[in-house]
Design a protein around this motif. Structure first.
Motif, PDB file in Angstrom:
ATOM      1  N   ASP A   1       0.800  -1.191   0.126  1.00  0.00           N
ATOM      2  CA  ASP A   1       0.048   0.010  -0.039  1.00  0.00           C
ATOM      3  C   ASP A   1       0.814   1.143  -0.055  1.00  0.00           C
ATOM      4  N   SER A   2       2.071   1.059   0.517  1.00  0.00           N
ATOM      5  CA  SER A   2       2.784   2.425   0.939  1.00  0.00           C
ATOM      6  C   SER A   2       3.693   2.595  -0.358  1.00  0.00           C
TER       7      SER A   2
ATOM      8  N   GLY B   1       0.233   1.040  -3.646  1.00  0.00           N
ATOM      9  CA  GLY B   1      -1.275   1.090  -3.381  1.00  0.00           C
ATOM     10  C   GLY B   1      -1.700   2.488  -3.371  1.00  0.00           C
ATOM     11  N   THR B   2      -2.760   2.690  -2.914  1.00  0.00           N
ATOM     12  CA  THR B   2      -3.425   3.980  -2.761  1.00  0.00           C
ATOM     13  C   THR B   2      -2.720   4.907  -1.726  1.00  0.00           C
ATOM     14  N   GLY B   3      -2.023   4.364  -0.843  1.00  0.00           N
ATOM     15  CA  GLY B   3      -1.376   5.109   0.402  1.00  0.00           C
ATOM     16  C   GLY B   3      -0.031   5.429  -0.028  1.00  0.00           C
ATOM     17  N   ALA B   4       0.382   5.341  -1.234  1.00  0.00           N
ATOM     18  CA  ALA B   4       1.868   5.611  -1.822  1.00  0.00           C
ATOM     19  C   ALA B   4       1.935   7.099  -1.622  1.00  0.00           C
ATOM     20  N   ALA B   5       0.803   7.794  -1.837  1.00  0.00           N
ATOM     21  CA  ALA B   5       1.132   9.346  -1.653  1.00  0.00           C
ATOM     22  C   ALA B   5       1.313   9.784  -0.497  1.00  0.00           C
ATOM     23  N   THR B   6       0.958   9.051   0.547  1.00  0.00           N
ATOM     24  CA  THR B   6       1.105   9.588   1.885  1.00  0.00           C
ATOM     25  C   THR B   6       1.485   8.414   2.836  1.00  0.00           C
TER      26      THR B   6
END
Length: 183
Positions: free
Chosen positions: A154-155, A158-163
Motif C-alpha cells: 500500500d505504501s 497502492g493508494t497509500g503511496a502518496a502519504t
C-alpha cells in the motif's frame, strides 16, 4: 568474484525496481553496474541465472533484518523500523521483491527460490510469535506477515503511496496488531 556478484546483484535489483521485469536485461545490468558489456552474461549466462543472482543477492541483503524476540513492545518497535526502512531507504529492494513475487508465479525455478527465502522469514516469525506467547504461532505468523506485506505494498504501489505511514504510525499500528493477536 563474490564482490563482482554483489555488484551485479545490486545493479539487477536497481534495474528491476526502476524498469520492471521486462527491463531486466544483461545489458541493462552491465550499464547500471558501470561494467563493460558482457560482464553480466559472464557470471549469469541465461535470464534465469540473472534472476537467480538478483534474488539471491536480495536474500543476502535482507539477512538479519527480522527482530529478535524480547517482548511485544520491542518486537513492535523493530518490526515498525523494518517496515519503515522497506518503504523509504529500502524502497528499491522492496519494489524489486514485488517484481520477483509476480514473476515467481510464472517460473517454477524462481518460485522454489522465492519460497525457500520466504520460509526462512516465516519460520523466524513463527518462533517469535511462540516466544511472545501466541496460542497459534503458525496462524499469527501468517497474519503478521500478510499485514506487513500489505502495509509495504500500500505504501509503495497502492493508494497509500502518496502519504506513506511515518515510523511513529507504524510503531503504533504494529503494537496494536500484536496486542490484538496476543491478548
Amino acid at each position: 568474484m563474490a564482490d563482482r556478484l554483489a555488484v551485479l546483484g545490486d545493479a539487477a535489483i536497481e534495474v528491476l525496481a526502476e524498469h520492471g521485469m521486462r527491463g531486466l536485461t544483461h545489458r541493462a545490468v552491465d550499464t547500471a553496474a558501470a561494467l563493460p558489456a558482457g560482464s553480466t552474461s559472464y557470471y549469469a549466462r541465461t535470464r534465469e541465472a540473472l534472476l537467480e543472482l538478483a534474488l539471491t543477492r536480495m536474500a543476502e541483503l535482507d539477512e538479519g533484518e527480522l527482530p529478535q524476540v524480547q517482548d511485544t513492545a520491542s518486537v513492535a518497535k523493530l518490526t515498525a523500523a523494518f517496515l519503515h526502512a522497506s518503504i523509504t531507504t529500502g524502497r528499491t529492494r522492496t519494489l524489486a521483491r514485488y517484481e520477483f513475487a509476480l514473476e515467481a508465479t510464472r517460473r517454477p525455478v524462481l518460485r522454489e527460490i522465492y519460497d525457500r527465502i520466504g520460509a526462512t522469514y516465516r519460520t523466524q516469525l513463527k518462533a517469535s510469535m511462540a516466544a511472545l506467547g501466541s496460542p497459534e504461532p503458525d496462524r499469527h505468523a501468517r497474519l503478521v506477515m500478510a499485514w506487513c506485506e500489505g502495509v509495504m505494498f500500500d505504501s509503495l504501489a497502492g493508494t497509500g503511496a502518496a502519504t506513506p505511514p511515518t515510523l511513529a504510525e507504524l510503531e503504533l499500528s504494529t503494537a496494536e496488531l500484536l496486542r490484538t493477536l496476543l491478548g
